[in-house]
Design a protein around this motif. Structure first.
Motif, mmCIF file in Angstrom:
data_model
loop_
_atom_site.group_PDB
_atom_site.id
_atom_site.type_symbol
_atom_site.label_atom_id
_atom_site.label_comp_id
_atom_site.label_asym_id
_atom_site.label_seq_id
_atom_site.Cartn_x
_atom_site.Cartn_y
_atom_site.Cartn_z
ATOM 1 N N UNK A 1 44.549 48.077 28.529
ATOM 2 C CA UNK A 1 45.473 47.009 28.892
ATOM 3 C C UNK A 1 45.667 46.974 30.402
ATOM 4 N N UNK A 2 45.704 45.772 30.953
ATOM 5 C CA UNK A 2 45.824 45.609 32.397
ATOM 6 C C UNK A 2 46.835 44.512 32.682
ATOM 7 N N UNK B 1 47.272 40.262 45.436
ATOM 8 C CA UNK B 1 47.015 41.099 46.606
ATOM 9 C C UNK B 1 46.430 40.218 47.703
ATOM 10 N N UNK B 2 47.161 40.069 48.784
ATOM 11 C CA UNK B 2 46.708 39.279 49.929
ATOM 12 C C UNK B 2 46.246 37.882 49.514
ATOM 13 N N UNK B 3 47.019 37.242 48.662
ATOM 14 C CA UNK B 3 46.714 35.882 48.258
ATOM 15 C C UNK B 3 45.650 35.752 47.190
ATOM 16 N N UNK B 4 45.125 36.870 46.689
ATOM 17 C CA UNK B 4 44.115 36.832 45.634
ATOM 18 C C UNK B 4 44.698 37.395 44.348
ATOM 19 N N UNK B 5 44.276 36.826 43.231
ATOM 20 C CA UNK B 5 44.665 37.418 41.963
ATOM 21 C C UNK B 5 43.821 38.664 41.721
ATOM 22 N N UNK B 6 44.500 39.741 41.378
ATOM 23 C CA UNK B 6 43.821 40.979 41.045
ATOM 24 C C UNK B 6 44.250 41.455 39.673
ATOM 25 N N UNK B 7 43.520 42.420 39.149
ATOM 26 C CA UNK B 7 43.821 43.009 37.846
ATOM 27 C C UNK B 7 44.126 44.485 38.059
ATOM 28 N N UNK B 8 45.334 44.871 37.702
ATOM 29 C CA UNK B 8 45.784 46.255 37.883
ATOM 30 C C UNK B 8 45.616 47.023 36.578
ATOM 31 N N UNK B 9 44.959 48.168 36.689
ATOM 32 C CA UNK B 9 44.790 49.053 35.535
ATOM 33 C C UNK B 9 45.170 50.471 35.934
ATOM 34 N N UNK B 10 45.928 51.128 35.085
ATOM 35 C CA UNK B 10 46.222 52.545 35.276
ATOM 36 C C UNK B 10 45.221 53.343 34.450
ATOM 37 N N UNK C 1 44.112 51.278 39.852
ATOM 38 C CA UNK C 1 43.016 50.512 40.432
ATOM 39 C C UNK C 1 43.328 49.024 40.317
ATOM 40 N N UNK C 2 43.104 48.294 41.400
ATOM 41 C CA UNK C 2 43.250 46.834 41.382
ATOM 42 C C UNK C 2 41.897 46.229 41.728
ATOM 43 N N UNK C 3 41.337 45.472 40.794
ATOM 44 C CA UNK C 3 40.059 44.801 41.018
ATOM 45 C C UNK C 3 40.276 43.299 41.113
ATOM 46 N N UNK C 4 39.346 42.631 41.764
ATOM 47 C CA UNK C 4 39.436 41.181 41.875
ATOM 48 C C UNK C 4 39.316 40.555 40.487
ATOM 49 N N UNK C 5 40.136 39.557 40.208
ATOM 50 C CA UNK C 5 40.102 38.905 38.901
ATOM 51 C C UNK C 5 38.845 38.038 38.768
ATOM 52 N N UNK C 6 38.194 38.119 37.622
ATOM 53 C CA UNK C 6 37.052 37.256 37.317
ATOM 54 C C UNK C 6 37.617 36.000 36.660
ATOM 55 N N UNK C 7 37.550 34.888 37.366
ATOM 56 C CA UNK C 7 38.197 33.661 36.896
ATOM 57 C C UNK C 7 37.464 33.054 35.708
ATOM 58 N N UNK C 8 38.231 32.417 34.837
ATOM 59 C CA UNK C 8 37.695 31.671 33.690
ATOM 60 C C UNK C 8 36.718 32.521 32.874
ATOM 61 N N UNK C 9 37.133 33.737 32.569
ATOM 62 C CA UNK C 9 36.265 34.655 31.835
ATOM 63 C C UNK C 9 36.954 35.142 30.570
ATOM 64 N N UNK C 10 36.157 35.526 29.601
ATOM 65 C CA UNK C 10 36.639 36.171 28.388
ATOM 66 C C UNK C 10 35.695 37.318 28.070
ATOM 67 N N UNK C 11 36.135 38.241 27.241
ATOM 68 C CA UNK C 11 35.259 39.355 26.911
ATOM 69 C C UNK C 11 34.071 38.864 26.085
ATOM 70 N N UNK C 12 32.989 39.606 26.151
ATOM 71 C CA UNK C 12 31.823 39.274 25.331
ATOM 72 C C UNK C 12 32.188 39.358 23.852
#
Length: 236
Positions: free
Chosen positions: A59-60, A65-74, A131-142
């Motif tokens: 779960x994330x 972050x700096x105007x970009x959507x990111x995804x935070x995961x512990x 960890x915060x990674x850049x969000x992949x827009x308009x995506x869903x899991x395989x």
């Protein structure tokens, strides 16, 4: 000449912060503030965004972050270690290793989201890793896109690239691949615990990884897509 590091690194006793070059802090919270209270800042950023992405151990939360959507995961341990230790680690080494794997994959042209920020801090005897990674827009899991042939084909092709690269990913399953239908791109996420073996995977290793990947569909969706059914019929 060694390739320059893409990170700004800040350190204090019991705390580590890595920020991708070019990312700027907000006016009210500079990087020393993040180093001192990084988890609190992430919790607040997630509260404002109010979006949970995924479920369970993976779960994330969405953050800005700096105007970009990111995804935070512990980071959390999986399996039996997860029952015992949860999100507690002996140090920050696993987080640094994940950052290195991510950068190497990106350098090889494999789609995995850029890491924007990483934070580790001591909590009692153990460390927590974020960890915060850049969000992949308009995506869903395989897995969610399992009825789309293009998504399944792209996933199969990505797996072959990963096997050839020598990546051993501990949690390589359809829930950790993202499909961008409009862009026609498949992304690998959640590299915690992954490492490079220094050689392509052996045939027996590939067979085992393929079978595990296919079984995920059956376990969580009731059936295996036709493309991956042969992966279950090959004996080890």
């Amino acid at each position: 000449m060694a390739k320059p590091s893409p990170w700004l690194c800040f350190r204090a006793p019991g705390r580590r912060l890595w920020v991708r070059e070019g990312i700027q802090p907000s006016r009210s919270r500079d990087w020393p503030s993040w180093l001192a209270e990084g988890e609190e800042h992430l919790v607040e950023a997630a509260r404002r965004a109010g979006t949970e992405l995924g479920h369970g151990r993976g779960a994330a939360r969405r953050v800005m972050v700096d105007g970009r959507f990111g995804v935070w995961r512990r980071n959390r341990h999986g399996g039996l270690l997860g029952n015992w230790f949860g999100d507690r680690y002996r140090n920050a080494i696993r987080l640094e290793a994940e950052m290195e794997v991510s950068e190497k994959l990106r350098a090889e042209g494999i789609d995995t989201p850029a890491i924007l920020l990483a934070y580790a801090h001591r909590n009692g005897l153990f460390w927590r890793q974020h960890l915060v990674t850049e969000e992949v827009a308009e995506a869903e899991t395989v897995f969610a896109a399992r009825k789309q042939p293009a998504a399944l084909q792209a996933a199969a092709e990505l797996l072959e690239k990963l096997f050839a690269s020598g990546l051993w990913a501990t949690d390589l399953h359809p829930g950790n691949l993202l499909w961008q239908n409009r862009a026609g791109r498949c992304w690998l996420i959640d590299l915690a615990g992954s490492r490079f073996l220094g050689r392509p995977l052996k045939a027996s290793e590939i067979t085992a990884r393929r079978a595990r990947f296919a079984r995920y569909f059956r376990k969580h969706g009731g059936e295996v897509p036709e493309l991956f059914r042969p992966w279950l019929s090959v004996s080890f």
